[in-house]
Design an enzyme around this catalytic site. Structure first.
Site, short mmCIF file in Angstrom:
data_model
loop_
_atom_site.label_atom_id
_atom_site.label_comp_id
_atom_site.label_asym_id
_atom_site.label_seq_id
_atom_site.Cartn_x
_atom_site.Cartn_y
_atom_site.Cartn_z
N TRP A 101 0.82 -1.22 0.00
CA TRP A 101 0.00 0.00 0.00
C TRP A 101 0.85 1.26 0.00
O TRP A 101 0.43 2.29 -0.53
CB TRP A 101 -1.00 -0.02 1.15
N ASP A 171 -1.83 6.37 6.37
CA ASP A 171 -2.89 5.51 5.84
C ASP A 171 -3.24 4.53 6.96
O ASP A 171 -2.44 3.66 7.31
CB ASP A 171 -2.36 4.76 4.61
N LYS A 195 -12.76 -1.85 6.22
CA LYS A 195 -12.09 -2.82 7.08
C LYS A 195 -12.58 -2.69 8.52
O LYS A 195 -13.08 -3.65 9.07
CB LYS A 195 -10.58 -2.65 6.98
C1 LIG Z 1 -7.41 -1.80 1.67
C2 LIG Z 1 -6.35 -0.80 1.80
C3 LIG Z 1 -6.19 0.25 0.87
C4 LIG Z 1 -7.03 0.38 -0.36
O1 LIG Z 1 -8.28 0.85 -0.07
P1 LIG Z 1 -9.34 1.21 -1.22
O2 LIG Z 1 -10.45 1.79 -0.42
O3 LIG Z 1 -9.69 -0.05 -1.93
O4 LIG Z 1 -8.72 2.20 -2.13
C5 LIG Z 1 -5.20 1.17 1.11
N1 LIG Z 1 -4.39 1.08 2.17
C6 LIG Z 1 -4.51 0.08 3.08
C7 LIG Z 1 -3.58 0.03 4.25
C8 LIG Z 1 -5.48 -0.89 2.91
O5 LIG Z 1 -5.59 -1.89 3.80
#
Ligand SMILES: *Cc1c(COP(=O)(O)O)cnc(C)c1O
Length: 361
Positions: A101, A171, A195
């Site tokens: 990511w 993030d 999540k």
């Molecule tokens: C799932 C995830 C993403 C991607 O998220 P989207 O909403 O599909 O763009 C980005 N960073 C992390 C850490 C993730 O777990």
């Protein structure tokens, strides 16, 4: 019948949240309509939005230097919006690289500006995090970028670097609100909701309000944090249903006893699973013990026999245990054990893994 859902995302939601949605679906709070059919500018929806924001502030102690935004485009759009809005000319971003990511975020950052790689876990195959104390930060950076929980590799930061006057951007898609966290220390935090917060389609952004002054007004309005901030996330139609569910999840967190209580439960759940994997010779966790994630437990069968792992995933599915296949980029197995995953599902997984090892060991 509801199965044991270890999906990495979109992920399991608390049953009580789903039941509330079901109960309120045809008639939200005596409005005679569902939340999906209601104007985002109606008193009822705007009231709900304020209620949700107040609940987040209460749960996290967010100071009024910061505000919340409910955006679309997933965490992935934030990979672009962050540099588009926060990058300052001739001030490279201090970048901390810990997996897939951050790699994707880096690719988008490179389209906008320069960076210094101040720490990377690449040499360790991302199975170990850089040590916070060893990271040399540049006092003149636009911001410091990192990912708090590496969903695919199963690592999670326990502490964050002290970036002094440089804003820290994180993030937190896969561990937001899994434990108490001081958001006032961050310039900006973002998380796709799917999540730990709710359904896909809404992205939560926590932003230090003064940072919007950096944005070039020539940027498309939809991509400016300041525009969304100025309109309280109602510049255009926001993802109203997702916001509503996110609000129900915050209420559920409150009912669990808040973030301290959730952290205890998450630690207990993760310890149970990691202890089993560590103690059983048939299974191995490749992640450095100090860096293991409380949200995504990555493991393998010790023999690394891929056919056997495939068989395991397929038998697990038949036993009502879903989503334990590792990410396609790293293989192996992964159990995502987010806030809403119940301890009894961990027990069921352990029991299954134990029996599988007996039959195939
Ligand atoms: C799932 C995830 C993403 C991607 O998220 P989207 O909403 O599909 O763009 C980005 N960073 C992390 C850490 C993730 O777990």
């Amino acid at each position: 019948m509801r199965i044991h859902n270890f999906s990495a995302g979109p992920a399991t939601l608390p049953l009580s949240v789903l039941e509330t949605i079901q109960k309120e679906l045809l008639d939200f709070r005596n409005t005679g309509m569902s939340i999906m059919e209601m104007s985002h500018r109606s008193k009822d929806f705007v009231g709900l939005l304020e209620e949700i924001k107040a609940r987040f502030v209460k749960l996290t102690g967010l100071p009024d230097t910061h505000d919340l935004l409910f955006l679309q485009g997933g965490a992935s759009l934030q990979f672009s919006m962050v540099p588009m809005n926060l990058y300052l000319e001739n001030k490279p971003v201090d970048f901390i690289h810990t997996g897939v990511w951050t790699k994707k975020a880096l690719a988008e950052l490179k389209k906008i500006g320069a960076h210094n790689m101040v720490a990377t876990g690449e040499n360790e195959g991302f199975l170990k995090l850089p040590r916070v104390d060893n990271i040399q930060l540049n006092p003149d950076a636009s911001y410091v970028y990192m990912c708090s929980n590496n969903t695919i590799y199963g690592t999670q930061w326990q502490t964050f670097p002290d970036t002094k006057d440089v804003p820290l951007v994180a993030d937190m898609s896969s561990d937001i609100l899994s434990k108490p966290m001081d958001f006032s220390k961050f310039g900006l935090v973002f998380a796709g909701a799917q999540k730990n917060l709710g359904p896909s389609g809404v992205t939560l952004v926590v932003i230090r309000k003064d940072l919007v002054e950096r944005t070039n007004p020539a940027l498309p309005s939809m991509l400016q944090y300041g525009v969304h901030l100025g309109e309280n996330s109602l510049y255009n139609t926001p993802p109203t249903f997702g916001i509503y569910v996110l609000g129900l999840v915050l209420k559920w967190i409150e009912d669990q006893g808040g973030l301290e209580a959730l952290e205890k439960t998450n630690q207990k759940k993760a310890k149970k699973l990691y202890d089993f994997i560590d103690e059983h010779p048939f299974y191995t966790c490749p992640v450095d013990a100090a860096d293991r994630s409380l949200m995504n437990a990555v493991f393998r069968v010790t023999s690394k026999d891929e056919a056997l792992e495939k068989q395991l995933v397929s038998e697990a599915d038949k036993a009502g245990i879903s989503g334990i296949k590792g990410h396609r980029l790293v293989g192996g197995l992964r159990a995502s054990i987010y806030n809403a995953l119940e301890e009894r599902s961990i027990d069921a997984l352990i029991q299954f893994l134990n029996e599988f090892a007996k039959k195939n060991g």
